[in-house]
Design a protein around this motif. Structure first.
Motif, PDB file in Angstrom:
ATOM      1  N   ALA A  52       0.865  -1.190   0.000  1.00  0.00           N
ATOM      2  CA  ALA A  52       0.000   0.000   0.000  1.00  0.00           C
ATOM      3  C   ALA A  52       0.896   1.233   0.000  1.00  0.00           C
ATOM      4  N   LYS A  54       0.308   4.271   0.139  1.00  0.00           N
ATOM      5  CA  LYS A  54      -0.028   5.361   1.065  1.00  0.00           C
ATOM      6  C   LYS A  54       0.820   5.302   2.323  1.00  0.00           C
ATOM      7  N   TYR A  94      -7.761   2.072  -5.418  1.00  0.00           N
ATOM      8  CA  TYR A  94      -9.031   2.268  -4.707  1.00  0.00           C
ATOM      9  C   TYR A  94      -9.052   3.685  -4.160  1.00  0.00           C
ATOM     10  N   HIS A 186     -11.369  -3.498   4.006  1.00  0.00           N
ATOM     11  CA  HIS A 186     -10.212  -3.011   4.788  1.00  0.00           C
ATOM     12  C   HIS A 186     -10.770  -2.482   6.098  1.00  0.00           C
ATOM     13  N   GLY A 220      -7.469  -6.114   2.194  1.00  0.00           N
ATOM     14  CA  GLY A 220      -6.976  -4.809   2.613  1.00  0.00           C
ATOM     15  C   GLY A 220      -5.682  -4.868   3.397  1.00  0.00           C
ATOM     16  N   GLY A 221      -5.471  -3.818   4.212  1.00  0.00           N
ATOM     17  CA  GLY A 221      -4.248  -3.731   5.012  1.00  0.00           C
ATOM     18  C   GLY A 221      -4.577  -3.754   6.488  1.00  0.00           C
ATOM     19  N   GLY A 222      -3.628  -3.229   7.266  1.00  0.00           N
ATOM     20  CA  GLY A 222      -3.846  -3.193   8.721  1.00  0.00           C
ATOM     21  C   GLY A 222      -3.398  -4.452   9.428  1.00  0.00           C
ATOM     22  N   HIS A 223      -2.895  -5.422   8.650  1.00  0.00           N
ATOM     23  CA  HIS A 223      -2.398  -6.677   9.244  1.00  0.00           C
ATOM     24  C   HIS A 223      -0.943  -6.448   9.643  1.00  0.00           C
ATOM     25  N   GLY A 255       0.638  -2.032   4.278  1.00  0.00           N
ATOM     26  CA  GLY A 255       1.526  -0.893   4.056  1.00  0.00           C
ATOM     27  C   GLY A 255       2.574  -0.866   5.154  1.00  0.00           C
ATOM     28  N   TYR A 348       4.150   5.913   7.173  1.00  0.00           N
ATOM     29  CA  TYR A 348       3.208   6.997   7.451  1.00  0.00           C
ATOM     30  C   TYR A 348       3.872   8.340   7.794  1.00  0.00           C
TER      31      TYR A 348
HETATM   32  C1  LIG Z   1      -7.697   0.577   1.557  1.00  0.00           C
HETATM   33  C2  LIG Z   1      -6.436   0.422   2.326  1.00  0.00           C
HETATM   34  N1  LIG Z   1      -5.583  -0.580   2.014  1.00  0.00           N
HETATM   35  C3  LIG Z   1      -4.416  -0.740   2.660  1.00  0.00           C
HETATM   36  C4  LIG Z   1      -4.051   0.094   3.692  1.00  0.00           C
HETATM   37  C5  LIG Z   1      -2.731  -0.109   4.385  1.00  0.00           C
HETATM   38  O1  LIG Z   1      -2.900  -0.313   5.739  1.00  0.00           O
HETATM   39  P1  LIG Z   1      -1.654  -0.589   6.682  1.00  0.00           P
HETATM   40  O2  LIG Z   1      -0.606   0.379   6.338  1.00  0.00           O
HETATM   41  O3  LIG Z   1      -2.204  -0.356   8.055  1.00  0.00           O
HETATM   42  O4  LIG Z   1      -1.245  -2.000   6.466  1.00  0.00           O
HETATM   43  C6  LIG Z   1      -4.913   1.154   4.061  1.00  0.00           C
HETATM   44  C7  LIG Z   1      -4.571   2.065   5.154  1.00  0.00           C
HETATM   45  O5  LIG Z   1      -5.285   2.923   5.554  1.00  0.00           O
HETATM   46  C8  LIG Z   1      -6.133   1.311   3.352  1.00  0.00           C
HETATM   47  O6  LIG Z   1      -6.979   2.308   3.647  1.00  0.00           O
END
Ligand SMILES: Cc1ncc(COP(=O)(O)O)c(C=O)c1O
Length: 390
Positions: A52, A54, A94, A186, A220-223, A255, A348
């Protein structure tokens, strides 16, 4: 929130005077270690793993990312362009909503475009048809809101009441999935496996037969997969089970996990004085360089913080009264000119920096903790500040 930084790792022996102040220093060995863990999860579960952007888009490491992962995911046109300019592999885009003027290019650049609502997908049906007539090949996804909160902090909970992120699963009708190749969810933030398991347990029966019609599921992410105590075997088993039961390709788009514990932010003490205790001003600004410190909020771990001594309130050079990093223990009062560093700043923080108050942007350095090679990737100057303003 609590910092999840595991410790300094190799940075314990990094000489902070080797870089300009302030500087992000990223250890490519640590990034590679994280990437190898993620590749292993992908290989053994069958999942495709995308970075990710971002969270971490230091494209100086794009080739390294490409050696391990299946591609990247973007949050809109500019990240999609960055992906195609520098990264290899698949590109999934997305955004909670797209602008009409960006759509044709996003469809051209992306392998998969994920929409946030069936209404927006329907609104772009002409652009989608035109792109396909012109030979563009891409798949379409829909982000769902499973309406099941698992996040510990509401600000980071895409299932919070009134959330704009994802189409509420309770409103989903079979016709909403016409022309949709896959679903995206996600819902996590810096989390272990168990919340994911609960989410899937809740969502799977609600989707029922619809899953059989789809090609893929993006989790999605957050793992926090690369954290030492993450339950990777359970994740691998769940992914394999989803793929087998429903014939779906599973995607993960972490991410933070790619850059976890892989970078520090080096700064310098500029001045000290007393005001109900020792106060120090640094050239690191929470609001400009580590905005999540204020936004989350959390207290970043400091490299080599003393166990006892003098507790000093560290804050940035901006005018914001709340530009406070936190209270930190030093063995003795730090003198102006002393170097400090905060841990786990590669994800981040780097992507969120800004020049509020004309505060300079940190330089970016790449370090190899195995060879000790150090490369100053980028330095910013006055023109980077000026040119954003007129
Ligand atoms: C749609 C989506 N995918 C992936 C991620 C990446 O998440 P992380 O960096 O917590 O793994 C985010 C983070 O906000 C997200 O909004």
């Amino acid at each position: 929130m609590e910092t999840k930084a595991a410790g300094p790792g190799a940075f314990a022996r990094f000489d902070l005077s080797r870089v300009p102040s302030p500087s992000f220093v990223v250890d490519e060995v640590a990034v590679r270690r994280n990437l190898a863990v993620l590749k292993d999860v992908g290989d053994r579960s069958g999942a495709k793993v995308l970075l990710a952007l971002k969270a971490f888009s230091m494209w100086a490491l794009a080739d390294l990312v490409g050696d391990y992962l299946d591609g990247v995911c973007a949050s809109g046109l500019w990240e999609a362009r960055l992906a195609r300019e520098h990264y290899t592999g698949e590109l999934t885009t997305y955004s909670p909503a797209y602008r009409r003027e960006d759509m044709a290019e996003i469809l051209r650049l992306s392998d998969t475009v994920i929409f946030n609502s069936p209404a927006q997908l329907a609104r772009f049906k002409d652009e989608i048809a035109t792109a396909r007539e012109q030979g563009e090949v891409f798949e379409i996804g829909l982000r769902l809101n499973p309406e099941q909160s698992e996040s510990e902090v509401e600000k980071y909970d895409p299932c919070q009441k009134g959330s704009r992120l994802g189409f509420p699963v309770s409103q989903l009708r079979p016709e909403d999935l016409e022309g949709v190749d896959g679903l995206h969810i996600h819902v996590l933030c810096e989390q272990d496996f168990e919340p994911l398991r609960r989410i899937w347990q809740g969502l799977e029966p609600k989707l029922g037969d619809a899953l059989a019609e789809l090609k893929w599921l993006n989790l999605g992410g957050g793992h926090h997969i690369t954290r030492a105590d993450y339950q990777r075997e359970d994740l691998i088993a769940l992914i394999a089970q989803i793929s087998e039961r429903h014939g779906l390709e599973v995607y993960l788009e972490p991410g933070e996990a790619i850059a976890l514990d892989a970078g520090i932010l080096v700064g310098e003490i500029l001045d000290t004085f007393e005001n109900s205790g020792p106060v120090a001003i640094t050239d690191i600004s929470a609001t400009c360089h580590m905005p999540d410190v204020i936004e989350a909020p959390y207290r970043p771990a400091m490299l080599n913080e003393a166990l006892e001594g003098v507790t000093v309130r560290l804050g940035g050079p901006s005018c914001l009264a709340g530009d406070v990093i936190g209270d930190y223990v030093f063995a003795g009062p730090p003198a102006p000119g002393a170097r400090i560093a905060f841990l786990d700043q590669a994800h981040y923080s780097m992507v969120k920096t800004n020049t509020f108050n004309g505060v300079p942007l940190p330089a970016i350095a790449l370090w190899n903790s195995e060879t000790d090679a150090l490369r100053l990737v980028r330095q910013f100057d006055y023109s980077d500040f000026r040119d954003r303003l007129s």
